[in-house]
Design a protein around this motif. Structure first.
Motif, PDB file in Angstrom:
ATOM      1  N   LEU A  11       0.981  75.031   2.372  1.00 49.89           N
ATOM      2  CA  LEU A  11       0.242  75.179   3.628  1.00 49.89           C
ATOM      3  C   LEU A  11      -1.132  75.780   3.385  1.00 49.89           C
ATOM      4  CD1 LEU A  11       2.748  76.343   6.406  1.00 49.89           C
ATOM      5  CD2 LEU A  11       1.023  74.556   6.618  1.00 49.89           C
ATOM      6  N   GLU A  12      -1.192  76.816   2.563  1.00 44.97           N
ATOM      7  CA  GLU A  12      -2.469  77.466   2.282  1.00 44.97           C
ATOM      8  C   GLU A  12      -3.431  76.495   1.602  1.00 44.97           C
ATOM      9  OE1 GLU A  12      -1.469  80.889  -0.006  1.00 44.97           O
ATOM     10  OE2 GLU A  12      -0.815  82.077   1.726  1.00 44.97           O
ATOM     11  N   LEU A  13      -2.918  75.733   0.654  1.00 50.87           N
ATOM     12  CA  LEU A  13      -3.765  74.772  -0.052  1.00 50.87           C
ATOM     13  C   LEU A  13      -4.269  73.686   0.902  1.00 50.87           C
ATOM     14  CD1 LEU A  13      -1.738  74.344  -3.378  1.00 50.87           C
ATOM     15  CD2 LEU A  13      -3.997  75.397  -3.130  1.00 50.87           C
ATOM     16  N   ALA A  14      -3.374  73.182   1.737  1.00 48.85           N
ATOM     17  CA  ALA A  14      -3.758  72.117   2.669  1.00 48.85           C
ATOM     18  C   ALA A  14      -4.777  72.618   3.680  1.00 48.85           C
ATOM     19  CB  ALA A  14      -2.515  71.576   3.375  1.00 48.85           C
ATOM     20  N   CYS A  15      -4.566  73.821   4.203  1.00 48.37           N
ATOM     21  CA  CYS A  15      -5.501  74.372   5.187  1.00 48.37           C
ATOM     22  C   CYS A  15      -6.886  74.563   4.566  1.00 48.37           C
ATOM     23  CB  CYS A  15      -4.980  75.704   5.728  1.00 48.37           C
ATOM     24  SG  CYS A  15      -3.509  75.539   6.774  1.00 48.37           S
ATOM     25  N   THR A  47      -5.876  77.188  13.689  1.00 47.11           N
ATOM     26  CA  THR A  47      -6.194  78.389  14.478  1.00 47.11           C
ATOM     27  C   THR A  47      -5.132  78.630  15.542  1.00 47.11           C
ATOM     28  OG1 THR A  47      -8.563  78.060  14.122  1.00 47.11           O
ATOM     29  CG2 THR A  47      -7.914  79.462  15.971  1.00 47.11           C
ATOM     30  N   LEU A  48      -4.711  77.566  16.211  1.00 46.39           N
ATOM     31  CA  LEU A  48      -3.673  77.684  17.242  1.00 46.39           C
ATOM     32  C   LEU A  48      -2.398  78.263  16.650  1.00 46.39           C
ATOM     33  CD1 LEU A  48      -2.529  77.029  20.097  1.00 46.39           C
ATOM     34  CD2 LEU A  48      -1.914  74.761  19.192  1.00 46.39           C
ATOM     35  N   ARG A  49      -1.989  77.742  15.508  1.00 42.45           N
ATOM     36  CA  ARG A  49      -0.770  78.241  14.854  1.00 42.45           C
ATOM     37  C   ARG A  49      -0.881  79.728  14.563  1.00 42.45           C
ATOM     38  NH1 ARG A  49       0.107  78.775   9.398  1.00 42.45           N
ATOM     39  NH2 ARG A  49       2.304  78.977   8.766  1.00 42.45           N
ATOM     40  N   GLU A  50      -2.049  80.158  14.072  1.00 43.76           N
ATOM     41  CA  GLU A  50      -2.236  81.575  13.750  1.00 43.76           C
ATOM     42  C   GLU A  50      -2.224  82.432  15.011  1.00 43.76           C
ATOM     43  OE1 GLU A  50      -5.923  81.343  11.691  1.00 43.76           O
ATOM     44  OE2 GLU A  50      -5.011  80.732   9.770  1.00 43.76           O
ATOM     45  N   GLU A  51      -2.841  81.928  16.081  1.00 40.20           N
ATOM     46  CA  GLU A  51      -2.864  82.676  17.348  1.00 40.20           C
ATOM     47  C   GLU A  51      -1.456  82.864  17.899  1.00 40.20           C
ATOM     48  OE1 GLU A  51      -7.248  81.217  19.059  1.00 40.20           O
ATOM     49  OE2 GLU A  51      -5.389  80.362  19.858  1.00 40.20           O
ATOM     50  N   LEU A  52      -0.660  81.808  17.836  1.00 38.76           N
ATOM     51  CA  LEU A  52       0.692  81.874  18.386  1.00 38.76           C
ATOM     52  C   LEU A  52       1.581  82.825  17.588  1.00 38.76           C
ATOM     53  CD1 LEU A  52       1.177  78.080  19.177  1.00 38.76           C
ATOM     54  CD2 LEU A  52       0.855  79.920  20.838  1.00 38.76           C
ATOM     55  N   GLN A  53       1.256  82.986  16.312  1.00 37.02           N
ATOM     56  CA  GLN A  53       2.050  83.902  15.489  1.00 37.02           C
ATOM     57  C   GLN A  53       1.743  85.361  15.807  1.00 37.02           C
ATOM     58  OE1 GLN A  53       1.111  82.538  11.520  1.00 37.02           O
ATOM     59  NE2 GLN A  53       2.805  81.074  11.490  1.00 37.02           N
ATOM     60  N   MET A 114       1.025  67.922  16.028  1.00 31.14           N
ATOM     61  CA  MET A 114       0.888  69.264  15.461  1.00 31.14           C
ATOM     62  C   MET A 114       0.766  70.328  16.545  1.00 31.14           C
ATOM     63  SD  MET A 114      -1.598  68.305  12.257  1.00 31.14           S
ATOM     64  CE  MET A 114      -1.699  69.973  11.619  1.00 31.14           C
ATOM     65  N   ILE A 115       0.354  69.949  17.738  1.00 30.39           N
ATOM     66  CA  ILE A 115       0.320  70.906  18.849  1.00 30.39           C
ATOM     67  C   ILE A 115       1.726  71.455  19.060  1.00 30.39           C
ATOM     68  CG2 ILE A 115      -0.090  71.205  21.323  1.00 30.39           C
ATOM     69  CD1 ILE A 115      -2.142  68.902  21.127  1.00 30.39           C
ATOM     70  N   VAL A 116       2.677  70.561  19.150  1.00 33.00           N
ATOM     71  CA  VAL A 116       4.082  70.942  19.350  1.00 33.00           C
ATOM     72  C   VAL A 116       4.586  71.778  18.177  1.00 33.00           C
ATOM     73  CG1 VAL A 116       6.424  70.006  19.406  1.00 33.00           C
ATOM     74  CG2 VAL A 116       4.650  69.016  20.855  1.00 33.00           C
ATOM     75  N   PHE A 117       4.280  71.344  16.954  1.00 31.25           N
ATOM     76  CA  PHE A 117       4.796  72.046  15.783  1.00 31.25           C
ATOM     77  C   PHE A 117       4.241  73.464  15.683  1.00 31.25           C
ATOM     78  CE2 PHE A 117       4.602  67.484  14.077  1.00 31.25           C
ATOM     79  CZ  PHE A 117       5.787  67.164  14.709  1.00 31.25           C
ATOM     80  N   ALA A 118       3.003  73.653  16.138  1.00 29.75           N
ATOM     81  CA  ALA A 118       2.421  74.990  16.151  1.00 29.75           C
ATOM     82  C   ALA A 118       3.181  75.892  17.124  1.00 29.75           C
ATOM     83  CB  ALA A 118       0.943  74.932  16.524  1.00 29.75           C
ATOM     84  N   TYR A 119       3.477  75.375  18.311  1.00 27.78           N
ATOM     85  CA  TYR A 119       4.182  76.185  19.314  1.00 27.78           C
ATOM     86  C   TYR A 119       5.609  76.498  18.885  1.00 27.78           C
ATOM     87  CZ  TYR A 119       0.637  76.333  22.945  1.00 27.78           C
ATOM     88  OH  TYR A 119      -0.498  76.626  23.666  1.00 27.78           O
ATOM     89  N   TYR A 196       4.260  81.419  31.894  1.00 28.60           N
ATOM     90  CA  TYR A 196       5.378  80.926  31.084  1.00 28.60           C
ATOM     91  C   TYR A 196       5.279  79.422  30.834  1.00 28.60           C
ATOM     92  CZ  TYR A 196       7.958  78.511  34.814  1.00 28.60           C
ATOM     93  OH  TYR A 196       8.351  77.620  35.780  1.00 28.60           O
ATOM     94  N   LEU A 197       4.678  78.678  31.772  1.00 29.66           N
ATOM     95  CA  LEU A 197       4.578  77.221  31.618  1.00 29.66           C
ATOM     96  C   LEU A 197       3.801  76.835  30.362  1.00 29.66           C
ATOM     97  CD1 LEU A 197       3.814  76.253  35.318  1.00 29.66           C
ATOM     98  CD2 LEU A 197       5.850  75.557  34.045  1.00 29.66           C
ATOM     99  N   TYR A 198       2.924  77.702  29.928  1.00 30.37           N
ATOM    100  CA  TYR A 198       2.060  77.402  28.784  1.00 30.37           C
ATOM    101  C   TYR A 198       2.685  77.827  27.465  1.00 30.37           C
ATOM    102  CZ  TYR A 198      -1.308  76.338  32.397  1.00 30.37           C
ATOM    103  OH  TYR A 198      -1.935  75.773  33.481  1.00 30.37           O
ATOM    104  N   ARG A 199       3.926  78.315  27.480  1.00 32.14           N
ATOM    105  CA  ARG A 199       4.631  78.685  26.247  1.00 32.14           C
ATOM    106  C   ARG A 199       5.259  77.466  25.574  1.00 32.14           C
ATOM    107  NH1 ARG A 199       1.997  83.192  26.905  1.00 32.14           N
ATOM    108  NH2 ARG A 199       2.976  84.850  28.141  1.00 32.14           N
ATOM    109  N   PHE A 200       5.422  76.362  26.320  1.00 29.37           N
ATOM    110  CA  PHE A 200       6.111  75.195  25.775  1.00 29.37           C
ATOM    111  C   PHE A 200       5.233  74.375  24.832  1.00 29.37           C
ATOM    112  CE2 PHE A 200       8.362  76.080  29.740  1.00 29.37           C
ATOM    113  CZ  PHE A 200       9.694  75.914  29.387  1.00 29.37           C
ATOM    114  N   GLY A 201       3.910  74.401  25.053  1.00 27.36           N
ATOM    115  CA  GLY A 201       3.027  73.554  24.255  1.00 27.36           C
ATOM    116  C   GLY A 201       2.822  72.178  24.842  1.00 27.36           C
TER     117      GLY A 201
END
Length: 685
Positions: A11-15, A47-53, A114-119, A196-201
Motif C-alpha cells: 500500500l505504501e509503495l502504491a500510494c 486522503t479519504l482513507r486516512e481521514e476515516l481512520q 475505492m470510495i466504498v473500500f475506504a469507508y 450517520y447517513l454519511y458513515r456508509f460511503g
C-alpha cells in the motif's frame, strides 16, 4: 514478513507511486491528461482513507462538511458533469479513441469502488485497485500508445486473477452476520443526528435526509407497526408454506438509505424470532455486478445513465474460461460456507418508489455483449442460480418485500407515505374472502380471456391446468400480504400449451426502466415477438427488451398470470398522479398482470402449497419447469418480470368453461363477479 506487513508495504509503495504519476508528463497526450486526473482522484481516495481512520477527527465533522465531501466524491458522474466525465464512454471515446476510450472508461468505473473500500476499511480491495491503475499506466508511461489488446489483457487478468477472492467475499457478506459494517451503523449510531447517513460511503442527497428526518417524526408505535408489517410478512411466509423458521439463524435485510429507524426496529423484531441480520452493500467490483441492477443496500443513485452505460462492462472479460473460473469460485465458496448457507432464511426487502422514470439513452461507445457472450451470461446466471439453490435450498427459505415512497415522489411525500402505510396494512381477512370468490370462479374455467380497450391492444388467452379433484385442488393462490406486501392478488402458473395472443401496455416502469407502448406476442405460452416505442429505430427497442426483460434469452415463457385486487392502491395512484412512479410490487396488485420468465414457484415446485380454504395449489409447474427433473439448466431462466395492465385499459377478464360459457370477473375496468363489489368502492370514490 506477515501478510499484514506485506499488505501495508504494498500500500505504501502504491500510494507513493500514485503521487508521482500525478506530477508526471511521460504518457502521450491526451492519455497523459487522463492518467493525471485519475491519479488526482486516487490521491483523494488515499486522503479519504486516512481521514476515516482518524476516528476522533471524523466524528467531529459537521453535517455540512460531510455533505460537501460526499458531493465532491460523486460529483464527476452527476448528470450535470457527465458529458465531460471519463465515466461517460462517449466522452472517453471522443478524447481517447473508441478502443482505448472503452477500456479506460471501464478502469475509471472500477476505481470508483475505492470510495466504498475506504469507508469499510477493505485495504486489500483498495490496494488491488491502486495496483491495477499503476499497471495500466505502465503500458503508457514511456510515451508510446500500446495496442488495445495489451491493455485489455491487463484488465482481463486483473479480473481473472482476483475472481476467487472477490467472489468469495461477496458470498461471505451475503451469509455471514459477522460482516456487520452496515448493521453497526444502524444499531449503534444516533439516528436523530443525520450525520450517520454519511458513515456508509454511499451517495446521499436531500431525499435520504428528508426520509430519515420524516421517520424521526413518527412515534415509536408507528415505527413498530411499520417494522412489524415487514417482519411478520417474513415469518408468515415460512408459516403458510409449511417451512420451519426455527431452523434458520440469519435474514438478509435489503433497503435504501433513510429507513434506518424502521430497520433498527426490524432487526430487534427479527432477533425475537432467533434471526441475526445480514446487511450487505450492492456489488462494487465488476466481477460481482449484474448489469445495472442493485442488489443489497444502497444510497442515492448519482446517475442512472452512468450505471446503464456500464451495465455490460463484463464484455471485456466474459469468455468460457472466466465463466468456468467464476463458477468454480462460487461452488468452492459455498462449500466453505455451507453451514452459514444452511442457516440463511432468505431476503427481507424494503423497496422505494417515487423516482423520476428513467428511459436510458443509447450509447454506441458503451461496451456491449456479443451474441456468444450473451449466451455465456445466460449460462453463468443459470448455473449460479442452481449452485445457490443447492446450498440455500428453495424449499427451506422464504422472503418478504414491502415498499415506501421517497421525497422524489413530490410535494405530497408525507401524505403519500401515510397512504402507503395504510395500503400495506389493509384488512387481510376482507381480501382473503373476496379473492376466494374470484378463485372459485376461475377454477370453473379451462382458460381465461383478457382483452384491452381504448389504445390497449391486449388480446390474451391463458390456459389453466386441469383440476383432477376440484374439491381439493385449485389453480390460483390467494395472496394476502404475507411475503408480498401489500394485499392482494390471485395468481397462477399457466399451462403453456394453448396460451397465446398479444400483451400490450401503453406505459410501464420495470426494474427502474421506463417502457412506452410495450408489446409481446405469445404462441404456445412463449414469446414470439416484441417491441416498444422508446426509440425511433424499432431495432433499438427490441434490443432494449432483449437485454432488460428477456435477459438475453431468445424467448421466455409466460411464468405467471394474476389478477390484482388492490383498488385502494389504484385510487392512491390516481389521486396523487403517481401511477408511473409505483414499483411493480404495488403496481402488480392494481390490475391483471403477466410475468415472463420463471414461475412463481421456481426451485420449490415440489413443496405443497395450500390456500386458506385448504385446497392445494397444483399449478406450480409448467411444461418448461418440469425439465428440472432431468436438466435444471433447461428449466430455469433466472428472471421473472411482471407487466401490469391498469384497470382503465381493461375491457374484460372472463373465465371460459369447457362448454364455452363464460364467467365475467371484470368488465370495463370494474369487478362484476358477485361478492367482489367491495373492490369497486375505491374506484368510485
Amino acid at each position: 514478513m506477515g501478510m499484514d506487513e506485506l499488505l501495508k508495504e504494498r500500500l505504501e509503495l502504491a500510494c507513493g507511486r500514485v503521487e508521482e504519476v500525478a506530477r508526471e508528463h511521460s504518457a502521450a497526450e491526451p492519455f497523459g491528461e487522463y492518467f493525471r486526473q485519475m491519479a488526482g482522484f486516487l490521491l483523494e481516495m488515499i486522503t479519504l482513507r486516512e481521514e476515516l481512520q482518524r476516528k476522533t477527527e471524523e466524528n467531529g465533522r459537521t453535517l455540512e462538511e460531510l455533505r460537501e465531501r460526499n458531493h465532491r466524491l460523486y460529483q464527476d458522474i452527476l448528470p450535470e458533469h457527465y458529458a465531460f466525465s471519463w465515466g461517460n464512454p462517449a466522452y472517453a471515446a471522443a478524447k481517447l479513441g473508441r478502443d482505448m476510450g472503452q477500456l479506460l472508461s471501464f478502469l475509471y468505473t472500477e476505481l470508483r469502488g475505492m470510495i466504498v473500500f475506504a469507508y469499510e476499511g477493505r485495504d486489500w480491495d483498495f490496494l488491488v485497485c491502486l495496483e491495477l491503475f499503476l499497471q495500466i499506466y505502465g503500458e503508457f508511461e514511456d510515451g508510446t500508445v500500446p495496442e488495445r489488446e495489451q491493455v485489455r489483457q491487463v484488465l482481463y487478468w486483473y479480473v481473472n486473477d482476483y475472481c476467487a477472492d472477490m467472489a468469495e467475499y461477496r458470498i461471505r457478506e451475503q451469509l455471514d452476520p459477522r460482516l456487520d459494517f452496515a448493521a453497526r451503523i444502524i444499531m449503534d449510531e444516533d439516528l436523530t443526528d443525520l450525520r450517520y447517513l454519511y458513515r456508509f460511503g454511499e451517495y446521499v442527497t436531500e431525499d435520504e435526509e428528508r426520509t430519515a428526518a420524516f421517520l424521526n417524526t413518527l412515534s415509536e408505535e408507528e415505527i413498530r407497526s411499520m417494522a412489524s408489517t415487514y417482519t411478520e410478512g417474513y415469518r408468515i411466509g415460512f408459516q403458510v408454506t409449511g417451512k420451519d423458521i426455527s431452523k434458520k439463524k440469519t435474514v438478509n435485510i435489503r433497503y435504501c438509505l433513510g429507513f434506518e429507524r424502521m430497520i433498527r426496529e426490524a432487526v430487534r423484531q427479527f432477533a425475537a424470532m432467533g434471526l441475526k441480520p445480514v446487511i450487505y452493500r450492492s456489488a462494487v467490483h465488476a466481477v460481482n455486478r449484474r448489469q445495472h441492477l442493485r442488489i443489497g443496500y444502497y444510497g442515492a443513485i448519482p446517475n442512472q445513465q452512468f450505471e446503464y452505460d456500464h451495465r455490460n462492462d463484463a464484455g471485456l472479460f466474459l469468455d468460457e474460461d472466466f465463466v468456468g473460473r467464476k463458477l468454480r469460485c462460487i461452488r468452492n465458496s459455498y462449500e466453505k460456507m455451507k453451514e452459514l448457507a444452511a442457516d440463511h432464511g432468505g431476503p427481507a426487502v424494503v423497496e422505494i418508489f417515487g423516482e423520476t422514470p428513467f428511459a436510458p439513452a443509447s450509447c454506441e461507445d458503451a461496451i456491449a455483449l456479443d451474441e456468444k457472450q450473451q449466451k455465456l451470461q445466460v449460462h453463468l446466471n443459470n448455473e449460479t442460480g442452481q449452485i445457490t439453490n443447492r446450498y440455500i435450498r428453495g424449499e427451506e427459505r422464504s422472503f418478504t418485500i414491502i415498499a415506501y415512497p421517497t421525497p422524489q415522489i413530490g410535494e405530497q411525500f408525507e401524505d403519500i407515505f401515510r397512504e402507503t402505510v395504510k395500503i400495506n396494512t389493509l384488512d387481510y381477512n376482507l381480501y382473503q374472502r373476496i379473492q376466494q370468490r374470484i378463485i372459485d370462479a376461475l377454477d370453473q374455467g379451462v382458460k381465461v380471456q383478457i382483452r384491452g380497450r381504448g389504445e390497449n391492444r391486449t388480446d390474451m388467452t391463458v390456459m389453466l391446468h386441469t383440476l383432477t379433484d376440484p374439491a381439493r385442488q385449485t389453480n390460483f393462490e390467494n395472496c394476502v400480504a404475507d411475503v408480498n406486501i401489500p394485499v392482494g392478488e390471485v395468481f397462477t402458473s399457466p399451462q403453456l400449451a394453448g396460451t397465446c395472443g398479444t400483451l400490450h401496455v401503453t406505459g410501464v416502469f420495470l426494474e427502474g426502466l421506463h417502457y412506452r407502448d410495450l408489446w409481446m406476442n405469445f404462441e404456445e405460452g412463449k414469446i414470439t415477438g416484441y417491441g416498444c416505442g422508446n426509440f425511433e429505430d424499432p431495432r433499438d427497442g427490441r434490443a432494449y427488451i432483449l437485454e432488460n426483460i428477456l435477459a438475453h434469452h431468445p424467448t421466455l415463457p409466460l411464468g405467471e398470470f394474476a389478477i390484482g385486487t388492490n383498488t385502494t392502491a389504484y385510487r392512491m395512484a390516481k389521486t396523487y398522479g403517481i401511477g408511473d412512479r409505483l414499483p411493480i410490487l404495488i403496481a402488480e396488485k392494481m390490475g391483471p398482470h403477466f410475468a415472463v420468465g420463471d414461475t412463481c414457484y421456481s426451485w420449490a415446485e415440489d413443496t405443497a402449497v395450500f390456500n386458506p380454504d385448504g385446497k392445494e395449489i397444483i399449478a406450480r409447474d409448467n411444461e418448461i419447469s418440469l425439465n428440472r427433473k432431468e436438466d435444471p439448466a433447461k428449466a430455469y431462466f433466472g428472471c421473472h418480470t411482471d407487466i401490469t395492465i391498469p384497470y382503465e385499459e381493461l375491457a374484460y377478464i372472463r373465465a371460459v368453461r369447457k362448454d364455452g360459457s363464460e364467467i365475467s370477473i371484470i368488465e370495463n375496468g370494474r369487478f362484476v363477479l358477485p361478492g367482489t363489489e367491495e373492490l369497486n368502492r375505491p374506484l368510485e370514490d
